[in-house]
Design an enzyme around this catalytic site. Structure first.
Site, short mmCIF file in Angstrom:
data_model
loop_
_atom_site.label_atom_id
_atom_site.label_comp_id
_atom_site.label_asym_id
_atom_site.label_seq_id
_atom_site.Cartn_x
_atom_site.Cartn_y
_atom_site.Cartn_z
N ARG A 1 0.86 -1.20 0.00
CA ARG A 1 0.00 0.00 0.00
C ARG A 1 0.89 1.25 0.00
O ARG A 1 1.64 1.47 0.96
CB ARG A 1 -0.88 0.01 1.25
CG ARG A 1 -1.84 1.20 1.37
CD ARG A 1 -2.60 1.16 2.71
NE ARG A 1 -3.33 -0.08 2.88
CZ ARG A 1 -3.80 -0.50 4.07
NH1 ARG A 1 -3.63 0.23 5.16
NH2 ARG A 1 -4.44 -1.66 4.15
N HIS B 1 1.52 -2.42 5.55
CA HIS B 1 1.32 -2.63 4.12
C HIS B 1 2.35 -1.85 3.30
O HIS B 1 2.76 -2.29 2.24
CB HIS B 1 -0.09 -2.21 3.71
CG HIS B 1 -1.15 -3.17 4.14
ND1 HIS B 1 -1.47 -4.30 3.42
CD2 HIS B 1 -1.99 -3.16 5.20
CE1 HIS B 1 -2.46 -4.96 4.03
NE2 HIS B 1 -2.79 -4.28 5.12
N ASP C 1 -3.83 -8.31 3.06
CA ASP C 1 -5.21 -8.48 3.52
C ASP C 1 -5.84 -9.52 2.60
O ASP C 1 -5.83 -9.33 1.37
CB ASP C 1 -6.00 -7.17 3.39
CG ASP C 1 -5.55 -6.11 4.38
OD1 ASP C 1 -4.86 -6.46 5.36
OD2 ASP C 1 -5.89 -4.94 4.17
N GLU D 1 -8.16 -7.75 13.19
CA GLU D 1 -8.64 -7.91 11.82
C GLU D 1 -8.26 -9.31 11.31
O GLU D 1 -7.08 -9.59 11.07
CB GLU D 1 -8.03 -6.82 10.93
CG GLU D 1 -8.45 -5.42 11.41
CD GLU D 1 -7.81 -4.28 10.62
OE1 GLU D 1 -6.76 -4.48 9.98
OE2 GLU D 1 -8.37 -3.17 10.68
N HIS E 1 -5.82 -9.64 8.09
CA HIS E 1 -4.54 -8.94 8.00
C HIS E 1 -3.35 -9.76 8.54
O HIS E 1 -3.35 -10.19 9.70
CB HIS E 1 -4.67 -7.63 8.79
CG HIS E 1 -3.43 -6.80 8.85
ND1 HIS E 1 -3.22 -5.72 8.03
CD2 HIS E 1 -2.35 -6.87 9.65
CE1 HIS E 1 -2.06 -5.16 8.33
NE2 HIS E 1 -1.51 -5.84 9.31
C1 LIG Z 1 -7.46 -0.39 6.62
C2 LIG Z 1 -7.23 -1.83 6.88
N1 LIG Z 1 -7.43 -2.58 5.69
C3 LIG Z 1 -5.85 -2.02 7.40
O1 LIG Z 1 -4.98 -2.43 6.64
N2 LIG Z 1 -5.65 -1.74 8.69
C4 LIG Z 1 -4.35 -1.86 9.28
C5 LIG Z 1 -4.38 -1.58 10.76
C6 LIG Z 1 -3.36 -0.95 8.57
O2 LIG Z 1 -3.76 0.13 8.19
O3 LIG Z 1 -2.18 -1.32 8.48
ZN LIG Z 2 -4.15 -4.99 6.31
#
Ligand SMILES: C[C@@H](N)C(=O)N[C@H](C)C(=O)O
Ligand SMILES: [Zn+2]
Length: 279
Positions: free
Chosen positions: A148, A193, A200, A258, A261
């Site tokens: 990400r 990420h 995820d 989560e 994750h």
């Molecule tokens: C936003 C969600 N998909 C996520 O990845 N949450 C974790 C805590 C992150 O942002 O790393």
């Molecule tokens: Zn995640």
């Protein structure tokens, strides 16, 4: 929100192809609480800030406008150490939610110029082990997010501060104040990420290609998304446990808040936050 459903048969969710798909699909997991994942979260995240999901309800189809958007050719040259995950695991399913507007923000995120999952080579190869472990059990992996860009995380921060935008509240965070999403650990302002070894994901049933019911949707902010929640049925809880087992055997650690994750324990860039675009 979040169905606490039934049998071990996969439920809900559209089956997305093995190749990165633009269309969003629904998704619908409890085992003993996994260890928290550390994180460089700016906010006092409870356990580990790490990942997210979609509602148990039917997924929103991609808008006609979105379907017409051309998907750019993938850029072949990634930063050293990174790979396109579908080139390592062609039989996994890919539904990169932040490339679509079917996510808790309700818009494509900055830096997601193409619907591809990118990870460090080590993380992708470990993920393949998990995928292969699941095959004889009738399941495969479906990826929602991988690397990400840090700019997308900055967009999450701006989103959380904009109280006037509640368009996705009902579906993704009905009982959570978006201004507290970071503090509550549902999003991290220094996300794993962006280090390239966090993913995820959920399960899909190989027989039908359908996404499995994990008891709550991907990126659903609420207690029901925690490992060990008593709020879901036996079958989704068993699926969460199966996914967790597969991922832990492959070297990933879970995040308590989560179920979707996971972060590679031996990540190659434990302190580096990347910001290159996905293309
Ligand atoms: C936003 C969600 N998909 C996520 O990845 N949450 C974790 C805590 C992150 O942002 O790393
Ligand atoms: Zn995640």
């Amino acid at each position: 929100q979040g169905a606490a459903s039934g049998s071990l048969e996969a439920a809900g969710g559209s089956a997305n192809a093995a190749s990165p798909s633009v269309a969003a699909s629904p998704s619908a997991a409890a085992s003993p609480s996994p260890a928290a994942e550390p994180s460089a979260a700016a906010s006092p995240a409870p356990a580990e800030p790490a990942a997210s999901a979609a509602p148990a309800m039917s997924p929103k189809p991609a808008s006609p406008k979105e379907e017409k958007k051309p998907v750019p050719e993938r850029k072949r040259k990634l930063p050293s150490g990174f790979v396109y995950v579908d080139e390592v695991i062609p039989t996994a399913q890919y539904e990169i939610r932040y490339f679509t507007d079917y996510n808790f923000v309700g818009a494509r995120l900055d830096g997601y110029n193409a619907p591809y999952a990118i990870l460090t080579k080590q993380a992708a190869e470990a993920l393949k082990e998990a995928h292969d472990f699941l095959a004889p059990k009738g399941y495969g992996l479906k990826i929602f997010d991988a690397y990400r860009p840090a700019k997308a995380v900055r967009q999450f921060v701006a989103w959380s501060k904009d109280a006037s935008d509640q368009r996705m509240k009902e579906e993704f965070y009905p009982e959570v104040d978006k201004a507290k999403a970071f503090k509550l650990g549902y999003i991290s302002s220094r996300s794993g990420h962006s280090r390239g070894s966090t993913v995820d994901l959920t399960l899909f049933e190989r027989k039908t290609g359908k996404e499995a019911d994990m008891g709550s949707p991907f990126d659903f902010f609420g207690d029901i998304s925690s490992h060990g929640t008593p709020e879901i049925g036996k079958a989704p809880a068993e699926r969460r446990a199966l996914l967790k087992r597969a991922m832990e055997l492959a070297g990933f650690k879970p995040y308590s808040k989560e179920w979707w994750h996971y972060t590679l324990e031996k990540e190659p860039f434990p302190k580096k936050y990347f910001d290159f675009d996905i293309e």
